[in-house]
Design an enzyme around this catalytic site. Sequence first.
Site, PDB file in Angstrom:
ATOM      1  N   GLY A  21     -97.395  68.103  -3.525  1.00  0.00           N
ATOM      2  CA  GLY A  21     -98.370  68.440  -4.557  1.00  0.00           C
ATOM      3  C   GLY A  21     -99.783  67.941  -4.324  1.00  0.00           C
ATOM      4  O   GLY A  21    -100.744  68.563  -4.770  1.00  0.00           O
ATOM      5  N   ASP A  30     -96.898  73.202  -8.044  1.00  0.00           N
ATOM      6  CA  ASP A  30     -96.067  74.405  -7.939  1.00  0.00           C
ATOM      7  C   ASP A  30     -95.079  74.527  -9.083  1.00  0.00           C
ATOM      8  O   ASP A  30     -94.879  73.592  -9.861  1.00  0.00           O
ATOM      9  CB  ASP A  30     -95.243  74.346  -6.646  1.00  0.00           C
ATOM     10  CG  ASP A  30     -94.122  73.310  -6.742  1.00  0.00           C
ATOM     11  OD1 ASP A  30     -94.380  72.193  -7.236  1.00  0.00           O
ATOM     12  OD2 ASP A  30     -92.983  73.625  -6.361  1.00  0.00           O
ATOM     13  N   ARG A  65     -98.811  77.041  -5.506  1.00  0.00           N
ATOM     14  CA  ARG A  65     -99.589  75.889  -5.041  1.00  0.00           C
ATOM     15  C   ARG A  65    -100.977  76.303  -4.558  1.00  0.00           C
ATOM     16  O   ARG A  65    -101.919  75.536  -4.602  1.00  0.00           O
ATOM     17  CB  ARG A  65     -98.893  75.232  -3.838  1.00  0.00           C
ATOM     18  CG  ARG A  65     -97.746  74.352  -4.190  1.00  0.00           C
ATOM     19  CD  ARG A  65     -97.382  73.488  -3.008  1.00  0.00           C
ATOM     20  NE  ARG A  65     -95.993  73.080  -3.044  1.00  0.00           N
ATOM     21  CZ  ARG A  65     -95.522  72.089  -3.793  1.00  0.00           C
ATOM     22  NH1 ARG A  65     -96.330  71.397  -4.556  1.00  0.00           N
ATOM     23  NH2 ARG A  65     -94.237  71.775  -3.775  1.00  0.00           N
ATOM     24  N   LYS A  87    -100.737  63.307 -17.718  1.00  0.00           N
ATOM     25  CA  LYS A  87    -100.143  63.714 -19.008  1.00  0.00           C
ATOM     26  C   LYS A  87     -99.797  62.444 -19.763  1.00  0.00           C
ATOM     27  O   LYS A  87     -98.635  62.061 -19.865  1.00  0.00           O
ATOM     28  CB  LYS A  87     -98.843  64.494 -18.760  1.00  0.00           C
ATOM     29  CG  LYS A  87     -99.015  65.910 -18.335  1.00  0.00           C
ATOM     30  CD  LYS A  87     -97.648  66.599 -18.392  1.00  0.00           C
ATOM     31  CE  LYS A  87     -97.654  67.833 -17.540  1.00  0.00           C
ATOM     32  NZ  LYS A  87     -96.323  68.433 -17.428  1.00  0.00           N
ATOM     33  N   PHE A 111     -96.914  72.503 -18.814  1.00  0.00           N
ATOM     34  CA  PHE A 111     -96.576  72.539 -17.386  1.00  0.00           C
ATOM     35  C   PHE A 111     -97.650  73.346 -16.664  1.00  0.00           C
ATOM     36  O   PHE A 111     -97.981  74.460 -17.069  1.00  0.00           O
ATOM     37  CB  PHE A 111     -95.194  73.164 -17.169  1.00  0.00           C
ATOM     38  CG  PHE A 111     -94.644  72.852 -15.811  1.00  0.00           C
ATOM     39  CD1 PHE A 111     -93.950  71.676 -15.577  1.00  0.00           C
ATOM     40  CD2 PHE A 111     -94.850  73.726 -14.743  1.00  0.00           C
ATOM     41  CE1 PHE A 111     -93.470  71.372 -14.305  1.00  0.00           C
ATOM     42  CE2 PHE A 111     -94.373  73.429 -13.471  1.00  0.00           C
ATOM     43  CZ  PHE A 111     -93.675  72.246 -13.256  1.00  0.00           C
ATOM     44  N   VAL A 112     -98.212  72.751 -15.615  1.00  0.00           N
ATOM     45  CA  VAL A 112     -99.331  73.390 -14.918  1.00  0.00           C
ATOM     46  C   VAL A 112     -98.998  73.700 -13.464  1.00  0.00           C
ATOM     47  O   VAL A 112     -98.161  73.035 -12.856  1.00  0.00           O
ATOM     48  CB  VAL A 112    -100.614  72.516 -14.992  1.00  0.00           C
ATOM     49  CG1 VAL A 112    -101.132  72.413 -16.404  1.00  0.00           C
ATOM     50  CG2 VAL A 112    -100.368  71.126 -14.410  1.00  0.00           C
ATOM     51  N   ASP A 120     -96.768  61.954 -15.093  1.00  0.00           N
ATOM     52  CA  ASP A 120     -96.184  62.507 -16.310  1.00  0.00           C
ATOM     53  C   ASP A 120     -95.433  61.355 -17.015  1.00  0.00           C
ATOM     54  O   ASP A 120     -96.051  60.564 -17.722  1.00  0.00           O
ATOM     55  CB  ASP A 120     -95.264  63.655 -15.857  1.00  0.00           C
ATOM     56  CG  ASP A 120     -94.581  64.403 -16.969  1.00  0.00           C
ATOM     57  OD1 ASP A 120     -94.753  64.043 -18.127  1.00  0.00           O
ATOM     58  OD2 ASP A 120     -93.850  65.374 -16.682  1.00  0.00           O
ATOM     59  N   GLU A 134    -101.934  61.195  -5.796  1.00  0.00           N
ATOM     60  CA  GLU A 134    -100.819  61.928  -6.402  1.00  0.00           C
ATOM     61  C   GLU A 134    -101.378  63.097  -7.207  1.00  0.00           C
ATOM     62  O   GLU A 134    -102.496  63.016  -7.735  1.00  0.00           O
ATOM     63  CB  GLU A 134    -100.022  60.924  -7.276  1.00  0.00           C
ATOM     64  CG  GLU A 134     -98.921  61.470  -8.135  1.00  0.00           C
ATOM     65  CD  GLU A 134     -97.724  62.036  -7.370  1.00  0.00           C
ATOM     66  OE1 GLU A 134     -97.956  62.915  -6.517  1.00  0.00           O
ATOM     67  OE2 GLU A 134     -96.593  61.656  -7.668  1.00  0.00           O
ATOM     68  N   ASP A 135    -100.605  64.171  -7.311  1.00  0.00           N
ATOM     69  CA  ASP A 135    -101.091  65.333  -8.054  1.00  0.00           C
ATOM     70  C   ASP A 135    -101.133  65.076  -9.559  1.00  0.00           C
ATOM     71  O   ASP A 135    -102.129  65.342 -10.219  1.00  0.00           O
ATOM     72  CB  ASP A 135    -100.257  66.593  -7.732  1.00  0.00           C
ATOM     73  CG  ASP A 135     -98.753  66.394  -7.916  1.00  0.00           C
ATOM     74  OD1 ASP A 135     -98.316  65.291  -8.288  1.00  0.00           O
ATOM     75  OD2 ASP A 135     -98.008  67.369  -7.690  1.00  0.00           O
TER      76      ASP A 135
HETATM   77  P1  5GP Z   1     -93.229  61.710 -13.380  1.00  0.00           P
HETATM   78  O1  5GP Z   1     -92.301  60.905 -12.526  1.00  0.00           O
HETATM   79  O2  5GP Z   1     -94.522  61.015 -13.676  1.00  0.00           O
HETATM   80  O3  5GP Z   1     -92.534  62.189 -14.629  1.00  0.00           O
HETATM   81  O4  5GP Z   1     -93.499  63.054 -12.613  1.00  0.00           O
HETATM   82  C1  5GP Z   1     -94.396  63.188 -11.576  1.00  0.00           C
HETATM   83  C2  5GP Z   1     -94.069  64.423 -10.781  1.00  0.00           C
HETATM   84  O5  5GP Z   1     -93.555  65.458 -11.626  1.00  0.00           O
HETATM   85  C3  5GP Z   1     -95.308  65.017 -10.135  1.00  0.00           C
HETATM   86  O6  5GP Z   1     -95.534  64.488  -8.859  1.00  0.00           O
HETATM   87  C4  5GP Z   1     -94.969  66.502 -10.098  1.00  0.00           C
HETATM   88  O7  5GP Z   1     -94.256  66.789  -8.929  1.00  0.00           O
HETATM   89  C5  5GP Z   1     -94.057  66.713 -11.284  1.00  0.00           C
HETATM   90  N1  5GP Z   1     -94.753  67.285 -12.460  1.00  0.00           N
HETATM   91  C6  5GP Z   1     -94.951  66.696 -13.650  1.00  0.00           C
HETATM   92  N2  5GP Z   1     -95.608  67.505 -14.487  1.00  0.00           N
HETATM   93  C7  5GP Z   1     -95.853  68.629 -13.800  1.00  0.00           C
HETATM   94  C8  5GP Z   1     -96.545  69.841 -14.113  1.00  0.00           C
HETATM   95  O8  5GP Z   1     -97.078  70.084 -15.206  1.00  0.00           O
HETATM   96  N3  5GP Z   1     -96.604  70.766 -13.127  1.00  0.00           N
HETATM   97  C9  5GP Z   1     -96.032  70.591 -11.907  1.00  0.00           C
HETATM   98  N4  5GP Z   1     -96.155  71.563 -11.028  1.00  0.00           N
HETATM   99  N5  5GP Z   1     -95.387  69.453 -11.573  1.00  0.00           N
HETATM  100  C10 5GP Z   1     -95.308  68.481 -12.510  1.00  0.00           C
END
Ligand code: 5GP
Length: 188
Positions: A54, A171, A177, A143, A164-165, A115, A111-112
């Site tokens: 990402g 992706d 992507r 987020k 969700f983006v 969340d 990092e992208d």
């Molecule tokens: P976390 O562990 O913080 O819950 O999640 C991080 C990962 O979840 C990110 O690196 C990404 O891969 C995925 N992710 C979380 N929200 C989104 C979203 O809105 N869109 C996409 N494409 N991936 C997300």
Amino acid sequence: MEKAEKIEKAEPDYKIGRELFSESEISRRVKTLAGQVVSETKGRDLLVVGILNGAVIFLSDLIRRMPAELDAKIDFMSISSYGNATQSSGAVRILKDVNSDIEGRDVLIVEDIVDTGLTLSYLLNIMYTRKPASLRTCVLLDKREKRQVEVKVEYCGFVIPDVFVVGYGLDYGGKWRHLPSICELDSI
Ligand code: 5GP
């Protein structure tokens, strides 16, 4: 019909929805972030670690905004998080580690999106055990309202709501992507 196929069929279809951030908005923000990172980098070396897949597009734009005087090296890690679903499984493991030695280096994790924070917090814990001189985090999207664990983010592109983006590296099931802007995902 195979079980996996049945599950896939039961999931709703998605299409690209509302644009949240345009190509030019992202470009301006990335330039500002790069400026902040550089101004707060005390030494001359920086190891920029991108989280695959990402963060690839974000990282490539970010480092090209860094001046030649900064000796910026790049490396990558791959960590499992979402798979093809839009919900976090909570399962996090390293699929590919960095090739570089972290000890004594100024490290910037790119990092992208953050969340729940589970992925980043797991990753930072691993990185700290490797004794970097400094460890900072730069995320494109945050987020914040979804956070389950506290995680340190020094640089953030945009705070977004719980949608969700896709696009600009992000992706859905491997798709979208390559979009130059960041858009919401809509169900059909
Ligand atoms: P976390 O562990 O913080 O819950 O999640 C991080 C990962 O979840 C990110 O690196 C990404 O891969 C995925 N992710 C979380 N929200 C989104 C979203 O809105 N869109 C996409 N494409 N991936 C997300």
